[in-house]
Design a protein around this motif. Sequence first.
Motif, PDB file in Angstrom:
ATOM      1  N   ASP A   1      -3.212   5.237   4.764  1.00 52.37           N
ATOM      2  CA  ASP A   1      -3.963   4.853   5.953  1.00 52.37           C
ATOM      3  C   ASP A   1      -3.958   3.334   6.122  1.00 52.37           C
ATOM      4  O   ASP A   1      -3.792   2.812   7.229  1.00 52.37           O
ATOM      5  CB  ASP A   1      -5.391   5.381   5.853  1.00 52.37           C
ATOM      6  CG  ASP A   1      -6.113   5.394   7.195  1.00 52.37           C
ATOM      7  OD1 ASP A   1      -5.434   5.594   8.225  1.00 52.37           O
ATOM      8  OD2 ASP A   1      -7.341   5.210   7.211  1.00 52.37           O
ATOM      9  N   GLU A   2      -4.116   2.624   4.999  1.00 52.80           N
ATOM     10  CA  GLU A   2      -4.091   1.156   5.033  1.00 52.80           C
ATOM     11  C   GLU A   2      -2.722   0.646   5.481  1.00 52.80           C
ATOM     12  O   GLU A   2      -2.621  -0.362   6.184  1.00 52.80           O
ATOM     13  CB  GLU A   2      -4.418   0.611   3.638  1.00 52.80           C
ATOM     14  CG  GLU A   2      -4.449  -0.900   3.563  1.00 52.80           C
ATOM     15  CD  GLU A   2      -4.696  -1.419   2.157  1.00 52.80           C
ATOM     16  OE1 GLU A   2      -4.504  -2.635   1.931  1.00 52.80           O
ATOM     17  OE2 GLU A   2      -5.068  -0.611   1.283  1.00 52.80           O
ATOM     18  N   ALA A   3      -1.662   1.369   5.071  1.00 51.10           N
ATOM     19  CA  ALA A   3      -0.304   0.958   5.436  1.00 51.10           C
ATOM     20  C   ALA A   3       0.070   1.395   6.847  1.00 51.10           C
ATOM     21  O   ALA A   3       1.131   1.025   7.343  1.00 51.10           O
ATOM     22  CB  ALA A   3       0.698   1.540   4.440  1.00 51.10           C
ATOM     23  N   GLY A   4      -0.807   2.190   7.491  1.00 53.42           N
ATOM     24  CA  GLY A   4      -0.492   2.711   8.816  1.00 53.42           C
ATOM     25  C   GLY A   4       0.633   3.731   8.776  1.00 53.42           C
ATOM     26  O   GLY A   4       1.362   3.897   9.771  1.00 53.42           O
ATOM     27  N   ASP A   5       0.791   4.407   7.658  1.00 50.31           N
ATOM     28  CA  ASP A   5       1.877   5.363   7.468  1.00 50.31           C
ATOM     29  C   ASP A   5       1.421   6.760   7.876  1.00 50.31           C
ATOM     30  O   ASP A   5       0.363   7.219   7.429  1.00 50.31           O
ATOM     31  CB  ASP A   5       2.301   5.360   5.994  1.00 50.31           C
ATOM     32  CG  ASP A   5       3.623   6.056   5.764  1.00 50.31           C
ATOM     33  OD1 ASP A   5       3.767   7.204   6.235  1.00 50.31           O
ATOM     34  OD2 ASP A   5       4.500   5.468   5.110  1.00 50.31           O
ATOM     35  N   PRO A   6       2.180   7.464   8.709  1.00 49.87           N
ATOM     36  CA  PRO A   6       1.781   8.822   9.118  1.00 49.87           C
ATOM     37  C   PRO A   6       1.714   9.815   7.965  1.00 49.87           C
ATOM     38  O   PRO A   6       1.162  10.907   8.127  1.00 49.87           O
ATOM     39  CB  PRO A   6       2.870   9.228  10.124  1.00 49.87           C
ATOM     40  CG  PRO A   6       4.013   8.300   9.886  1.00 49.87           C
ATOM     41  CD  PRO A   6       3.419   7.031   9.385  1.00 49.87           C
TER      42      PRO A   6
ATOM     43  N   PRO B   1       0.814  -1.228   0.000  1.00 49.30           N
ATOM     44  CA  PRO B   1       0.000   0.000   0.000  1.00 49.30           C
ATOM     45  C   PRO B   1       0.842   1.271   0.000  1.00 49.30           C
ATOM     46  O   PRO B   1       0.440   2.285  -0.572  1.00 49.30           O
ATOM     47  CB  PRO B   1      -0.806  -0.123   1.301  1.00 49.30           C
ATOM     48  CG  PRO B   1      -0.847  -1.578   1.603  1.00 49.30           C
ATOM     49  CD  PRO B   1       0.426  -2.147   1.082  1.00 49.30           C
ATOM     50  N   ARG B   2       2.037   1.217   0.611  1.00 49.10           N
ATOM     51  CA  ARG B   2       2.897   2.402   0.647  1.00 49.10           C
ATOM     52  C   ARG B   2       3.424   2.732  -0.752  1.00 49.10           C
ATOM     53  O   ARG B   2       3.562   3.902  -1.114  1.00 49.10           O
ATOM     54  CB  ARG B   2       4.060   2.182   1.618  1.00 49.10           C
ATOM     55  CG  ARG B   2       4.826   3.460   1.945  1.00 49.10           C
ATOM     56  CD  ARG B   2       5.911   3.221   2.973  1.00 49.10           C
ATOM     57  NE  ARG B   2       5.342   2.963   4.297  1.00 49.10           N
ATOM     58  CZ  ARG B   2       5.314   1.787   4.897  1.00 49.10           C
ATOM     59  NH1 ARG B   2       5.802   0.734   4.277  1.00 49.10           N
ATOM     60  NH2 ARG B   2       4.802   1.635   6.099  1.00 49.10           N
TER      61      ARG B   2
END
Length: 499
Positions: A279-284, A244-245
């Motif tokens: 958001d799916e990758a949990g990336d800020p 996802p990133r």
Amino acid sequence: SDAEVALENAYYNSKGLRDDDLKEAAESFEQVIIQEQEELASKGSDKKYGQWAYKSMKQLVKLHLRSGNTTEMMRHYHRLLECIAEGDVNPNAVEKGINGMLERVSSLNQGSGMRPPSSSSSSTASSSSTAAMDPQKLALAVYDATLKVFRPVTGACPNDRLWFKTNLKYGQLLYEMNETAKLQQVLRDLKTMQTDDESMTGSSTQSMEVYALQIQLYSRQKDNKKLRDVFNKAMAVRGGIPHPRTLALIQELGGKMHMAAKEYEAAGKTFFQAFKSYDEAGDPSRLRCLKYLVLASMLHASTINPFDSQEARPYRDDPEITAMTNLVQAFHNNEIQRFERILKQNTGRIMDDEFVREHVEDLLRTIRTQVLRRVIRPYTRISLDAIAKELNDIPVVDVENLLVGLILDGRLEGRIDQVHGVLLKKAEKGPPVSNDGTTPSSSLSLSRDGNITSSVDHDELQKRKYEMMQKVANMLDKMSAEITNARMNEGPSLRGLVH
């Protein structure tokens, strides 16, 4: 066998020493390597190394990386690669181990991975201060050594997947170092590894990784033609499961491409997809993309609040986002004074971002144009000073520029009388009109005390009143005639109703 059990016990005993004494742990791992070599020789094996030597060498690389002694770390990494090429090591263990090692080295560029030597490990790392290598140079050395061993066909231990992944990381490092010529060569090498059939899952995933690297390069070079071409190819890829990133990076830079072309609606949609992927990758980085989404939405003059979406709503009160939340509310309410005040009071939250800063002037122009059109709508004659006051006291020359832009775009029919400092505008459709299709002339100007005053031409107003009274009289005459006719036709029943 007993020898295998002894090797396993020796290895795990060595691992137990890592947190207490690095020097003792390193010596213990060396003994495991020697012990396994002797065991292989006693069996008459043609292999120099086995799985326990491989694991021990991997631990030695990690120990010296942690201590900061990168010279020793590289020496043991070369030994590890030799072990892979000449030893009897499970291919899955090799891929897992090398990928983990590449991730550790890559993390050094983000400031993690090495630590100052502790008192218990001072003997091992006594020369760390002189043996430490710049993280980027260390990464280059690791990638270069790895690529030589795993290069397809010509490498000591050809492995397409490891070579491809290492080259991707190498290319990313070259991008960060701004080594454009070398990066372009890496991209050419990567493309040779991709199969022609992009419907295959592995190939599609690889394609997305390569496209992400290309898009970063073209975005930095501001080569929007090549950027658009690669972005469209990336969005057309089907199948595969890219991280996802990776997808978010492609979408974010695609959104910036649309912004550069002033395609604000397309930019908003692309930034929204990037926000969801981050958001799916949990990336800020999702918060950064959310800011860009809000920016594109305002530049598009959209009436839809981005924070009304289910995905964005949880972040509207985030400290990093509240300034943008307030900004978009002021924008939709045409509160230009509040809008500019928010910009000034939140320079850190908003203006620190270079991309946002590049579009602030366009953003101010958009809201000023929006407010200007609302101000001038009821009038056919309005002073430029009056408009400037409504637009938070901007210079009159800026008002003229906004008006010229509207006139040239065909969104305003009128002309500027620069001698008298007024806008002469054709009446817009919508207000009530008289029988002959005319509307009362009106004007707006500044009084001597600085207040805005509005006036309607006196003769026009009198004419308007006369027309309205005449219309009422005609309607009464018509009603009277209809009642009289009805009474004559209906007879006594209606006559009683009338009287």
